[in-house]
Scaffold this active site. Structure first.
Site, PDB file in Angstrom:
ATOM      1  N   ASN A  58      93.976  -1.478 -92.990  1.00  0.00           N
ATOM      2  CA  ASN A  58      94.923  -0.901 -93.950  1.00  0.00           C
ATOM      3  C   ASN A  58      95.132  -1.970 -95.017  1.00  0.00           C
ATOM      4  OD1 ASN A  58      97.073   0.095 -95.377  1.00  0.00           O
ATOM      5  ND2 ASN A  58      98.576  -0.167 -93.731  1.00  0.00           N
ATOM      6  N   LYS A  95      96.691  -1.822 -97.767  1.00  0.00           N
ATOM      7  CA  LYS A  95      97.987  -1.775 -98.492  1.00  0.00           C
ATOM      8  C   LYS A  95      97.724  -1.934 -99.994  1.00  0.00           C
ATOM      9  CE  LYS A  95     100.076  -3.384 -94.290  1.00  0.00           C
ATOM     10  NZ  LYS A  95     101.229  -3.940 -93.613  1.00  0.00           N
ATOM     11  N   HIS A 118     103.349   5.616 -92.831  1.00  0.00           N
ATOM     12  CA  HIS A 118     103.421   4.177 -92.574  1.00  0.00           C
ATOM     13  C   HIS A 118     104.863   3.713 -92.793  1.00  0.00           C
ATOM     14  CE1 HIS A 118     102.891  -0.119 -92.980  1.00  0.00           C
ATOM     15  NE2 HIS A 118     101.755   0.035 -92.319  1.00  0.00           N
ATOM     16  N   GLU A 144     106.066   1.231 -94.208  1.00  0.00           N
ATOM     17  CA  GLU A 144     106.367   0.763 -95.573  1.00  0.00           C
ATOM     18  C   GLU A 144     106.637   1.948 -96.498  1.00  0.00           C
ATOM     19  OE1 GLU A 144     102.906  -1.699 -95.923  1.00  0.00           O
ATOM     20  OE2 GLU A 144     103.776  -3.061 -94.444  1.00  0.00           O
ATOM     21  N   GLU A 183     103.105   1.463 -84.450  1.00  0.00           N
ATOM     22  CA  GLU A 183     103.308   0.247 -85.225  1.00  0.00           C
ATOM     23  C   GLU A 183     104.779  -0.170 -85.182  1.00  0.00           C
ATOM     24  OE1 GLU A 183      99.902  -0.350 -88.155  1.00  0.00           O
ATOM     25  OE2 GLU A 183     101.534   0.623 -89.197  1.00  0.00           O
ATOM     26  N   GLY A 226     103.217  -7.386 -90.418  1.00  0.00           N
ATOM     27  CA  GLY A 226     103.202  -8.425 -91.448  1.00  0.00           C
ATOM     28  C   GLY A 226     104.081  -9.616 -91.107  1.00  0.00           C
ATOM     29  N   SER A 233     100.352  -6.992 -86.784  1.00  0.00           N
ATOM     30  CA  SER A 233      99.828  -8.350 -86.588  1.00  0.00           C
ATOM     31  C   SER A 233      98.701  -8.415 -85.552  1.00  0.00           C
ATOM     32  CB  SER A 233     100.945  -9.335 -86.238  1.00  0.00           C
ATOM     33  OG  SER A 233     101.915  -9.359 -87.272  1.00  0.00           O
TER      34      SER A 233
HETATM   35  P1  PGA Z   1      99.678  -6.176 -90.241  1.00  0.00           P
HETATM   36  O1  PGA Z   1      99.872  -4.682 -90.795  1.00  0.00           O
HETATM   37  O2  PGA Z   1      98.440  -6.171 -89.423  1.00  0.00           O
HETATM   38  O3  PGA Z   1      99.551  -7.037 -91.486  1.00  0.00           O
HETATM   39  O4  PGA Z   1     100.886  -6.505 -89.436  1.00  0.00           O
HETATM   40  C1  PGA Z   1      99.613  -3.580 -89.983  1.00  0.00           C
HETATM   41  C2  PGA Z   1      99.962  -2.305 -90.717  1.00  0.00           C
HETATM   42  O5  PGA Z   1     100.943  -2.315 -91.448  1.00  0.00           O
HETATM   43  O6  PGA Z   1      99.252  -1.291 -90.593  1.00  0.00           O
END
Ligand code: PGA
Length: 257
Positions: free
Chosen positions: A13, A15, A99, A101, A171, A177, A217
């Site tokens: 992903n 982003k 997601h 976010e 998630e 993140g 992560s």
């Molecule tokens: P990350 O993001 O691996 O940077 O924690 C995962 C995601 O948001 O899909």
């Protein structure tokens, strides 16, 4: 993972990262490193403006392109949005929906997630439906109730024959993140619970066949342990998917027996 019953899917992903030029560079680097035999499907979800560049850059590789969002209406006066049909027409196969976010910054709710899941399925796309609790919710001890609610509302009205096209990504918001990964026990507990929730809704056969990813992560150093859990069928990977070598290390972890 349980390759006998369901696909293992490693999805990046991106982003809001990478220009079209950087997309091309990443594809070249990935091509040089990608193992020939893969027992997992590889997906790269890119910003919408880079989809055409990505289709071109990854065209000779066994990598599917995904989008990170869509709008649920078919067409109309929705400035700045794009529809499921538009993604499908570009050759997109997967689309991330809900997601955290998008829930946090763009007002996504369980209700809009459900509408988007329907729009994606109607266009023939595979939705990657994201669910997950915040740290406060985990500390309140309401993780499972919340996950059940998110899963049930995302799938409301989705007929059983379409469920095979869906992927669910667990998630935990506190792990995205942040460098903080859920322990494999924590991740496995929720992924198993998601499968149980799907079983209650659709029966054992369908629950057994749905791919459930972990995201938050995930990286080379923890991927193998997470993927060794029977109900974790892949990863949705942010930061570690931005560098071709790190992404390939995770793909290799999914290729282990
Ligand atoms: P990350 O993001 O691996 O940077 O924690 C995962 C995601 O948001 O899909």
């Amino acid at each position: 993972m349980n390759r006998r019953y369901r696909k293992t899917i490693i999805a990046g992903n991106w982003k809001m990262n990478k220009t079209a030029t950087e997309t091309k560079k990443f594809a070249e680097e990935l091509k040089a490193l990608l193992p020939k035999a893969k027992w997992c499907d590889v997906v790269v979800c890119v910003p919408a403006v880079n989809i055409s560049a990505a289709m071109k850059a990854f065209k000779d590789m066994r990598v599917s392109i995904g989008a990170e969002n869509l709008f649920y209406e078919k067409s109309g006066a929705y400035t700045g949005e794009w529809s499921a049909d538009m993604l499908k027409d570009l050759g997109v196969k997967y689309v991330i929906i809900g997601h955290s976010e998008r829930r946090q910054y763009f007002g996504e709710t369980d209700f809009t997630v459900n509408k988007k899941v329907h729009a994606a399925l109607e266009a023939g796309l595979h939705p990657i439906i994201c669910v997950g609790e915040s740290l406060e919710q985990r500390e309140l001890g309401i993780t499972m109730e919340l996950i059940a609610l998110q899963v049930k509302s995302a799938l409301a009205g989705v007929p059983a024959e379409k469920l095979r096209k869906c992927v669910i990504a667990y998630e935990p918001v506190w792990a995205i993140g942040t460098g903080k990964t859920a322990t494999s026990e924590q991740a496995a507990e929720v992924c198993t619970f998601i499968r149980t929730t799907v079983r209650h809704l659709y029966g054992a056969r369908i629950a057994r066949s749905i791919t459930i990813q972990y995201g938050g992560s995930m990286k080379a150093s923890n991927a193998a342990e997470l993927l060794a859990q029977p109900d974790i069928d892949g990863g949705l990977i942010g930061g570690a998917a931005l560098k071709a070598d790190e992404f390939v290390d995770i793909i290799n972890a999914a290729n282990q027996d």
